[in-house]
Design an enzyme around this catalytic site. Structure first.
Site, PDB file in Angstrom:
ATOM      1  N   CYS A   1      69.230 -19.644  -5.248  1.00 45.76           N
ATOM      2  CA  CYS A   1      70.265 -18.659  -5.689  1.00 45.76           C
ATOM      3  C   CYS A   1      70.142 -17.970  -6.943  1.00 45.76           C
ATOM      4  CB  CYS A   1      71.662 -19.180  -5.430  1.00 45.76           C
ATOM      5  SG  CYS A   1      72.987 -18.024  -5.109  1.00 45.76           S
TER       6      CYS A   1
ATOM      7  N   HIS B   1      70.680 -20.876   0.214  1.00 45.84           N
ATOM      8  CA  HIS B   1      71.403 -22.100  -0.033  1.00 45.84           C
ATOM      9  C   HIS B   1      70.799 -23.224   1.308  1.00 45.84           C
ATOM     10  CE1 HIS B   1      74.138 -21.299  -3.129  1.00 45.84           C
ATOM     11  NE2 HIS B   1      74.396 -20.324  -2.667  1.00 45.84           N
TER      12      HIS B   1
ATOM     13  N   GLU C   1      70.948 -26.370   0.725  1.00 49.16           N
ATOM     14  CA  GLU C   1      72.016 -27.471   0.939  1.00 49.16           C
ATOM     15  C   GLU C   1      73.417 -26.903   1.486  1.00 49.16           C
ATOM     16  OE1 GLU C   1      73.949 -24.951  -1.772  1.00 49.16           O
ATOM     17  OE2 GLU C   1      71.996 -25.146  -1.447  1.00 49.16           O
TER      18      GLU C   1
END
Length: 394
Positions: free
Chosen positions: A259, A351, A353
């Site tokens: 990001c 992302h 995660e």
């Protein structure tokens, strides 16, 4: 019929969206953006990347499962303000400890409910993200001109450095789980708990360091690798982190960024960045890996992007060898990933995660782990060659 406990969201172009007060009462200001996730509102609210933004949920029903102490991505709610059409009146989950209303009030988040979020989303998609304010309580009765004037006095997101507001004040460590393979220093620009857990699960001792860290402080930790997290603000305003990363690249320390970290790697390599009209925020963005052709559905939260050439390897303007764009968004062709070809470094704009999902990109953490191990093997091989006796030596 008058709305009980009225509130209003005012955009900088003068458009007004009436609703009812929710959360804390008063006034708040930020950049109005919309998020398209139908789940994961607790993770969204506690994502530090949303600092300075008024988040509009496109899903109409928010708060159904309440709030718990297991899913937050950080220590508090970070959004500048919050807007949803129909917040749930009750929390229907065995995991719920509180309602969403409770946490909004606890953290002082001025919010608005009952407004036409579909019309607001369409307006932002046509006109772009813009400055906004939410007014409730005593501030709801201010005149329209006075409210708009207050909105127009606020700074734009462009040019803002917000890392210091969300970063950890001091270094802390999360130990590796399972077989330890080394350590990673995360420069906390707005880190999420899911990122730390993903790296610890892959055998890294995770050192989370403040965004103000110096190069000497960073390497005093003797990291096997360096990681730049997600975070809020304009990458063009973060020169310190660009310079820090350039020194990391010169030392050939393996690097992974997500990001905001992707934008800063782009800048460190000499590419530019620019502001997107309304950004990518949600958990349903299709991204293609240009090398494999594989398409993943990914989670995003960014309003800026890297301006790098597509179409194959290029020499980096800052002199770090070759790099290439590895991923692009299929909706608008925005750069979603960069890889260095002569250094152990790569990044993605989305992302891997993601919580509450999707999980298509989780393997990127495995790729990072493999890169760190490969770099270690290469170092050991180079040392062995240097220390090996020469032919014919007595």
């Amino acid at each position: 019929m008058p709305i009980p406990d009225p509130a209003v969201l005012v955009l900088e172009d003068g458009r007004r969206f009436p609703g009812r007060a929710w959360g804390a009462r008063g006034r708040t200001f930020g950049e109005a953006v919309f998020a398209t996730g139908m789940t994961g509102y607790q993770e969204t609210l506690t994502d530090p990347s949303y600092a300075g933004q008024i988040v509009v949920q496109t899903a109409p029903h928010i708060g159904n499962t309440g709030m718990n102490d297991e899913d937050p991505e950080s220590r508090r709610i970070w959004v500048a303000g919050y807007a949803a059409h129909a917040p749930s009146r009750t929390a229907s989950s065995f995991r719920a400890l509180r309602t969403l209303d409770d946490d909004l009030e606890r953290d002082g988040i001025v919010a608005i409910a009952g407004l036409d979020t579909r019309a607001l989303t369409r307006h932002l998609r046509d006109r772009g993200a813009m400055r906004a304010g939410i007014f409730s309580g005593d501030d709801a009765v201010l005149g329209a001109d006075a409210q708009l004037d207050l909105v127009l006095q606020q700074p734009r997101m462009t040019g803002q450095n917000l890392s210091a507001e969300v970063s950890t004040p001091e270094t802390y460590t999360v130990e590796a789980r399972g077989e330890r393979i080394g350590s990673v220093a995360i420069v906390d620009l707005g880190i999420k708990a899911a990122t730390i857990n993903a790296l610890a699960d892959r055998g890294f001792d995770v050192h989370v360091v403040p965004e103000s860290v110096t190069i000497d402080e960073l390497y005093a930790l003797e990291p096997s690798a360096v990681f730049y997290s997600n975070g809020p603000g304009d990458p063009e305003a973060n020169d310190h982190h660009v310079g820090l990363l350039q020194e990391v690249l010169r030392r050939r320390t393996p690097f992974f960024g997500i990001c905001f970290g992707n934008q800063l790697l782009g800048r460190a390599l000499g590419f530019g960045t620019y502001k997107l009209p309304f950004g990518h925020r949600g958990i349903n963005q299709p991204v293609v890996d240009l090398r494999s052709g594989r398409i993943g559905i990914t989670a995003h939260n960014h309003g800026f992007a890297v301006d790098a050439p597509r179409g194959g390897p290029v020499e980096t303007p800052a002199g770090f060898g070759r790099a290439e764009v590895t991923h692009v968004d299929l909706n608008d062709d925005v750069v979603e990933g960069i890889a260095c070809l002569d250094l152990p470094a790569f990044s993605v704009q989305y992302h891997p995660e993601a919580a509450a999902g999707p999980h298509d990109a989780e393997a990127l953490f495995d790729r990072f782990r493999d890169m760190v191990l490969a770099e270690r093997r290469a170092e050991h091989a180079a040392i062995a060659v240097e220390t090996a006796p020469t032919e014919g030596a007595s």
